[in-house]
Write an enzyme that holds these catalytic residues in place. Structure first.
Site, short mmCIF file in Angstrom:
data_model
loop_
_atom_site.label_atom_id
_atom_site.label_comp_id
_atom_site.label_asym_id
_atom_site.label_seq_id
_atom_site.Cartn_x
_atom_site.Cartn_y
_atom_site.Cartn_z
N HIS A 1 19.82 71.44 76.99
CA HIS A 1 19.94 71.17 78.43
C HIS A 1 18.64 71.54 79.16
O HIS A 1 18.12 70.75 79.95
CB HIS A 1 21.12 71.98 78.97
CG HIS A 1 21.31 71.95 80.46
ND1 HIS A 1 22.30 71.21 81.06
CD2 HIS A 1 20.65 72.57 81.47
CE1 HIS A 1 22.24 71.38 82.39
NE2 HIS A 1 21.24 72.21 82.65
N GLU A 2 18.11 72.71 78.87
CA GLU A 2 16.90 73.14 79.58
C GLU A 2 15.71 72.26 79.21
O GLU A 2 14.86 71.97 80.05
CB GLU A 2 16.60 74.62 79.28
CG GLU A 2 17.68 75.60 79.73
CD GLU A 2 18.07 75.48 81.20
OE1 GLU A 2 17.27 74.96 82.00
OE2 GLU A 2 19.20 75.88 81.53
N HIS B 1 15.74 69.33 81.39
CA HIS B 1 15.04 69.52 82.67
C HIS B 1 13.54 69.36 82.48
O HIS B 1 12.86 68.68 83.25
CB HIS B 1 15.33 70.91 83.23
CG HIS B 1 16.70 71.07 83.81
ND1 HIS B 1 17.24 70.15 84.67
CD2 HIS B 1 17.63 72.06 83.67
CE1 HIS B 1 18.45 70.57 85.04
NE2 HIS B 1 18.72 71.71 84.44
N HIS C 1 20.35 67.42 87.31
CA HIS C 1 21.74 67.51 86.84
C HIS C 1 22.47 66.20 87.08
O HIS C 1 22.24 65.51 88.07
CB HIS C 1 22.46 68.66 87.56
CG HIS C 1 22.00 70.00 87.11
ND1 HIS C 1 21.66 71.02 87.97
CD2 HIS C 1 21.79 70.49 85.86
CE1 HIS C 1 21.28 72.08 87.28
NE2 HIS C 1 21.34 71.79 85.99
N TYR D 1 27.47 69.44 85.15
CA TYR D 1 28.14 70.70 85.44
C TYR D 1 29.62 70.60 85.12
O TYR D 1 30.22 69.53 85.21
CB TYR D 1 28.07 70.99 86.94
CG TYR D 1 26.89 71.77 87.43
CD1 TYR D 1 25.79 72.05 86.63
CD2 TYR D 1 26.88 72.24 88.74
CE1 TYR D 1 24.73 72.77 87.13
CE2 TYR D 1 25.82 72.95 89.25
CZ TYR D 1 24.75 73.21 88.45
OH TYR D 1 23.71 73.91 88.96
#
Ligand SMILES: [Zn+2]
Length: 356
Positions: free
Chosen positions: A194-195, A198, A204, A255
């Site tokens: 996930h990071e 980014h 998101h 999320y």
């Protein structure tokens, strides 16, 4: 691509293996620290500083105003996104100059192109980082499913630095220079995927511009002071582009229904009122689709060394882009900037924008 928001990312990611994940490492502990245990129970909401609450504050980044939290000397957006402090300012900064103005008086503001060129992402790992397999597994997953290649840095100046931190966090896109991805011990391989998402340019998933077609944000259940985390990136004036047609509940950038809940009630539900499940195991098919648009394969080019000149990006008339910190409109193959009350034509010269 829908929506003429500008350049940069958004969208989603997807797929395969990435073995040992979270579950084993993320046992919620009966830690004395309540906030931490909350976070550890929710591996689907990455947070940079689980133990701290910063003051919500407005900053100017890439020439636009956005709401962030100031924690420990860092600007945090949506829980785990870092905003480069040296590129942000407390007050509006003049980003487009009249001819003759001195560019050198300007502090450097904003990202230029947040993509990693040639699909190559350079990285380095802090020797103090525990569980480095998380990084290697996450990188393998990205390489197996996208056109991106992750290369150990050998002197390159722009690179990701995987380093310990109080939570999981990353900048969005290539910021320039050394940019941290922080990984606390509780951050899983999935959180690391996930990071990295980014760092290669994804916001998101629930901050998509069209998200209201799919989900409802229940502001009454959100921890107070954290509501800004649920704005779309466009509401926060950030640039982006949807590279897939629908919100993807399976995205590794999505999320959970309970992100930042203050009362155990869902903060995000489907429009039919139901909660949904999210995952932190792999890039979803939608994620991969989006990433492939952002980072297309070389498409059968020859081996190595054909040193082509940098291809001129293929700007689309009618689309907005953020370049050198300024959001500009491409129109008739020229650039236009909205100076507040009217559109003026601008030109990019040596990395600075000037009125034409
Ligand atoms: Zn995140």
């Amino acid at each position: 691509m829908m929506k003429p928001t500008s350049l940069l990312l958004l969208a989603a990611l997807a797929m395969s293996s990435c073995s040992k994940d979270s579950a084993s490492e993320i046992k919620p502990t009966e830690s004395s620290n309540q906030i931490t245990s909350t976070v550890l129970e929710n591996e689907f909401t990455e947070i940079a500083y689980p133990d701290s609450r910063g003051t919500p504050t407005d900053i100017y980044y890439t020439g636009i105003k956005m709401a962030v939290e100031n924690i420990d000397g860092n600007y945090i957006y949506q829980g785990d996104i870092l905003i480069p402090m040296e590129q942000a300012s407390k007050s509006p900064v003049k980003l487009v100059l009249e001819k003759g103005d001195k560019a050198s008086q300007l502090k450097s503001v904003g990202r230029t192109s947040a993509y990693w060129e040639d699909n190559v992402v350079y990285y380095e790992i802090d020797s103090r980082l525990s569980g480095q397999d998380r990084v290697f597994d996450a990188i393998s997953h990205w390489e197996a499913n996208t056109n991106l290649e992750f290369v150990k840095r050998a002197g390159q100046s722009d690179y990701i630095y995987f380093t310990p931190g109080s939570g999981c966090s990353s900048y969005v896109g290539k910021v320039g220079g050394k940019q941290n991805i922080t990984l606390a011990n509780a951050c899983s391989t999935g959180n690391t995927i996930h990071e990295i998402g980014h760092a290669v340019g994804l916001w998101h998933e629930q901050s998509r511009v069209d998200r209201d077609n799919h989900i409802t944000i229940n502001f009454e259940n959100i921890q107070s002071g954290r509501e800004y985390n649920f704005q779309t990136y466009e509401e926060n004036n950030l640039d982006g582009n949807e590279f897939t047609t629908n919100l993807d509940f399976g995205s590794i950038m999505m999320y959970s229904s309970y992100a930042f809940s203050k009362n155990g009630q869902p903060t995000i539900t489907k429009n039919d009122g139901n909660i949904y499940s999210v995952q932190r195991t792999q890039l979803s098919n939608g994620d991969v689709t989006g990433i492939n648009v952002m980072y297309p394969g070389s498409g059968g080019g020859g081996e190595g060394e054909e040193e082509q000149p940098e291809p001129e990006p293929n700007y689309i008339n009618g689309e907005y882009y953020t370049i050198s910190g300024v959001t500009v409109l491409r129109y008739n193959n020229l650039w236009y900037y909205n100076s507040g009350w009217r559109w003026r034509r601008v030109e990019l010269i040596d990395g600075f924008w000037y009125y034409a």
